[in-house]
Design an enzyme around this catalytic site. Structure first.
Site, PDB file in Angstrom:
ATOM      1  N   ASN A 206       0.793  -1.184   0.091  1.00  0.00           N
ATOM      2  CA  ASN A 206       0.056  -0.015  -0.156  1.00  0.00           C
ATOM      3  C   ASN A 206       0.719   1.121   0.100  1.00  0.00           C
ATOM      4  O   ASN A 206       2.112   1.030  -0.034  1.00  0.00           O
ATOM      5  CB  ASN A 206      -1.024  -0.097   1.333  1.00  0.00           C
ATOM      6  CG  ASN A 206      -0.268  -0.107   2.539  1.00  0.00           C
ATOM      7  OD1 ASN A 206       0.561   0.849   2.720  1.00  0.00           O
ATOM      8  ND2 ASN A 206      -0.515  -1.246   3.208  1.00  0.00           N
ATOM      9  N   ASP A 275      -5.005  -6.738   4.535  1.00  0.00           N
ATOM     10  CA  ASP A 275      -5.947  -7.285   4.984  1.00  0.00           C
ATOM     11  C   ASP A 275      -6.188  -8.770   4.649  1.00  0.00           C
ATOM     12  O   ASP A 275      -6.864  -9.821   5.167  1.00  0.00           O
ATOM     13  CB  ASP A 275      -7.582  -6.696   4.868  1.00  0.00           C
ATOM     14  CG  ASP A 275      -7.441  -5.465   5.872  1.00  0.00           C
ATOM     15  OD1 ASP A 275      -7.085  -5.392   6.734  1.00  0.00           O
ATOM     16  OD2 ASP A 275      -8.118  -4.532   5.096  1.00  0.00           O
ATOM     17  N   LYS A 285       8.874 -16.684 -10.573  1.00  0.00           N
ATOM     18  CA  LYS A 285       8.404 -15.785 -11.160  1.00  0.00           C
ATOM     19  C   LYS A 285       7.453 -15.798 -12.128  1.00  0.00           C
ATOM     20  O   LYS A 285       7.543 -16.746 -12.944  1.00  0.00           O
ATOM     21  CB  LYS A 285       9.421 -14.656 -12.032  1.00  0.00           C
ATOM     22  CG  LYS A 285       8.915 -13.391 -12.838  1.00  0.00           C
ATOM     23  CD  LYS A 285       9.911 -12.874 -13.331  1.00  0.00           C
ATOM     24  CE  LYS A 285       9.442 -11.569 -14.191  1.00  0.00           C
ATOM     25  NZ  LYS A 285      10.405 -10.903 -14.932  1.00  0.00           N
ATOM     26  N   PHE A 320      -5.559   3.169  14.540  1.00  0.00           N
ATOM     27  CA  PHE A 320      -5.482   4.128  13.296  1.00  0.00           C
ATOM     28  C   PHE A 320      -6.273   3.490  12.329  1.00  0.00           C
ATOM     29  O   PHE A 320      -6.306   2.334  12.022  1.00  0.00           O
ATOM     30  CB  PHE A 320      -4.027   4.320  12.726  1.00  0.00           C
ATOM     31  CG  PHE A 320      -3.560   5.507  13.385  1.00  0.00           C
ATOM     32  CD1 PHE A 320      -3.268   6.763  12.467  1.00  0.00           C
ATOM     33  CD2 PHE A 320      -2.992   5.384  14.655  1.00  0.00           C
ATOM     34  CE1 PHE A 320      -2.397   7.763  13.329  1.00  0.00           C
ATOM     35  CE2 PHE A 320      -2.194   6.310  15.285  1.00  0.00           C
ATOM     36  CZ  PHE A 320      -1.948   7.684  14.795  1.00  0.00           C
ATOM     37  N   LYS A 334     -15.087   0.776  14.280  1.00  0.00           N
ATOM     38  CA  LYS A 334     -13.711  -0.033  14.390  1.00  0.00           C
ATOM     39  C   LYS A 334     -13.144   0.323  15.854  1.00  0.00           C
ATOM     40  O   LYS A 334     -12.762  -0.543  16.538  1.00  0.00           O
ATOM     41  CB  LYS A 334     -12.764   0.777  13.520  1.00  0.00           C
ATOM     42  CG  LYS A 334     -11.478  -0.154  13.486  1.00  0.00           C
ATOM     43  CD  LYS A 334     -10.518   0.613  12.509  1.00  0.00           C
ATOM     44  CE  LYS A 334      -9.166  -0.195  12.563  1.00  0.00           C
ATOM     45  NZ  LYS A 334      -8.103   0.157  11.222  1.00  0.00           N
ATOM     46  N   LYS A 338     -13.027  -3.203  18.112  1.00  0.00           N
ATOM     47  CA  LYS A 338     -11.505  -3.728  18.402  1.00  0.00           C
ATOM     48  C   LYS A 338     -11.027  -3.551  19.745  1.00  0.00           C
ATOM     49  O   LYS A 338      -9.896  -3.638  20.208  1.00  0.00           O
ATOM     50  CB  LYS A 338     -10.656  -3.124  17.433  1.00  0.00           C
ATOM     51  CG  LYS A 338     -10.887  -3.305  15.796  1.00  0.00           C
ATOM     52  CD  LYS A 338     -10.816  -4.780  15.324  1.00  0.00           C
ATOM     53  CE  LYS A 338     -11.425  -4.871  14.048  1.00  0.00           C
ATOM     54  NZ  LYS A 338     -10.208  -4.509  13.044  1.00  0.00           N
TER      55      LYS A 338
END
Length: 399
Positions: A206, A275, A285, A320, A334, A338
């Site tokens: 990301n 996730d 490869k 976060f 969340k 959590k």
């Protein structure tokens, strides 16, 4: 109130780097005074430092152009931090043996503030047993040492002896200037992205730069905490005086978090963890073939959920959340699901906020409250997050 930094500059080619150091400290609104040895003036003119600092440079202990006062005593009393950068072998030898034969060594000896020594010299001089012993004595006297780095030296030799990067010296000054309300506390921070292998060449990741997590880790360290930083791959400089553990995948991060989580006073999870991961990464490869490629993904361990479920008594858990829509609703859910004490939420749609930026605009969410913050630097936000985490304790805000 502005912190007063006294910079001692000695006679070495690295003296020019002190110009950038003084300039940067002034931009951060420190009060800066410079003392130079006579040899240092052969490399940089005092007028340069006077222009950068806005204060008269001291060189001669008996300069009669100053207003009458005992100049070395007045600067020694004023200083919050005294830095010698660069520090030659000669000056290091003087200060550890209490010699005071010029303005710099006299003021240094008179000062009772925190002191930072930044050696810079030829490799042979640095490695000489006498210099090694003198630097060790500096440590024993409680002076912070910002070690020289390796590279091509001005004399043409290759090796250790270059003055540390200006940013590293600034980092040490900020640490020395900060109050220590978190002394005795243990803080765990996760930062950066994870990488999920597709094959030996490619991976899924990301846009996280790790800047927010690193800023929090440094701020916690500055405030006296014993900090562990578990970080994905970033382009950021290592954080001195922080136990940093490098990982790649979400699984590796989960395993490291489990090792350290139980004895932490506070856990701040800024990392952008995948996730999903590739169920069976290819051993070789993957060659281009056909118009499409299908990858089977499997769910990764939910680290924040694990921490919430296994939270220790009196442990603070801060998550976060980066969202693209329904920020408050999604982040609030969340936070509750959590079992977080608080959650820092921001939208990737906000200008100058989120991944890769130096600033952030967030919402602090608790199970019973929501606080909107204005856009600020990630360094400023780091201190604010820590203040929120330790709210209600004997916490001194960052000046």
């Amino acid at each position: 109130m502005k912190k007063c930094i006294v910079i001692g500059v000695t006679g070495g080619i690295a003296a020019f780097k002190a110009c950038q150091l003084v300039s940067n400290l002034k931009k951060k609104e420190y009060e800066v005074h410079v003392i130079m040895t006579k040899n240092a003036t052969e490399f940089v003119a005092p007028l340069t430092f006077e222009s950068l600092s806005g204060n008269r440079v001291s060189v001669d202990t008996f300069d009669r152009n100053f207003e009458y006062n005992v100049q070395h005593i007045s600067l020694a009393k004023k200083a919050d931090v005294f830095v010698i950068a660069p520090a030659t072998a000669n000056v290091i030898a003087k200060i550890v043996h209490g010699l005071a034969d010029d303005m710099l060594t006299t003021t240094f000896l008179a000062a009772s503030c925190k002191k930072i020594i930044c050696p810079a010299m030829n490799t042979g001089m640095l490695n000489n047993p006498v210099t090694v012993e003198n630097i060790d004595k500096c440590n024993q006297l409680g002076y912070m040492i910002v070690e020289a780095t390796s590279g091509l030296l001005a004399c043409g030799d290759e090796g250790k002896g270059k003055l540390a990067d200006v940013q590293t010296i600034e980092d040490a000054i900020e640490y020395a200037c900060s109050p220590k309300p978190l002394l005795g506390k243990k803080v765990l921070v996760t930062a950066g992205p994870t990488q999920e292998a597709i094959d030996p060449v490619r991976f899924i990741t990301n846009h996280s730069s790790g800047k927010m997590g690193y800023a929090i880790a440094k701020a916690a360290r500055n405030l006296g905490a014993d900090v562990t930083l578990i970080s994905g791959q970033t382009n950021l400089e290592p954080c001195p005086m922080i136990n940093t553990i490098q990982i790649k995948s979400a699984k590796e991060m989960f395993e490291e978090v489990k090792k350290y989580a139980s004895n932490q006073d506070c856990i701040i999870k800024t990392a952008a963890v995948a996730d999903y991961t590739v169920k069976e990464p290819a051993l070789n490869k993957i060659k281009k073939q056909g118009e499409t490629l299908t990858l089977e993904l499997s769910k990764t361990d939910d680290i924040l959920a694990y921490l919430g479920k296994n939270k220790q008594a009196n442990q603070i858990l801060c998550g976060f959340a980066m969202e693209t829509e329904n920020l408050i609703e999604n982040a609030s859910n969340k936070c509750i699901n959590k079992n977080c004490d608080l959650l820092i939420a921001n939208s990737i749609n906000e200008k100058d906020s989120g991944f890769q930026t130096d600033t952030n605009k967030v919402v602090i969410i608790r199970p019973q409250s929501i606080t909107h913050l204005e856009l600020m630097s990630k360094e400023e936000l780091a201190y604010r997050v820590l203040e929120e985490c330790f709210k209600g304790e004997d916490y001194v805000t960052h000046n």
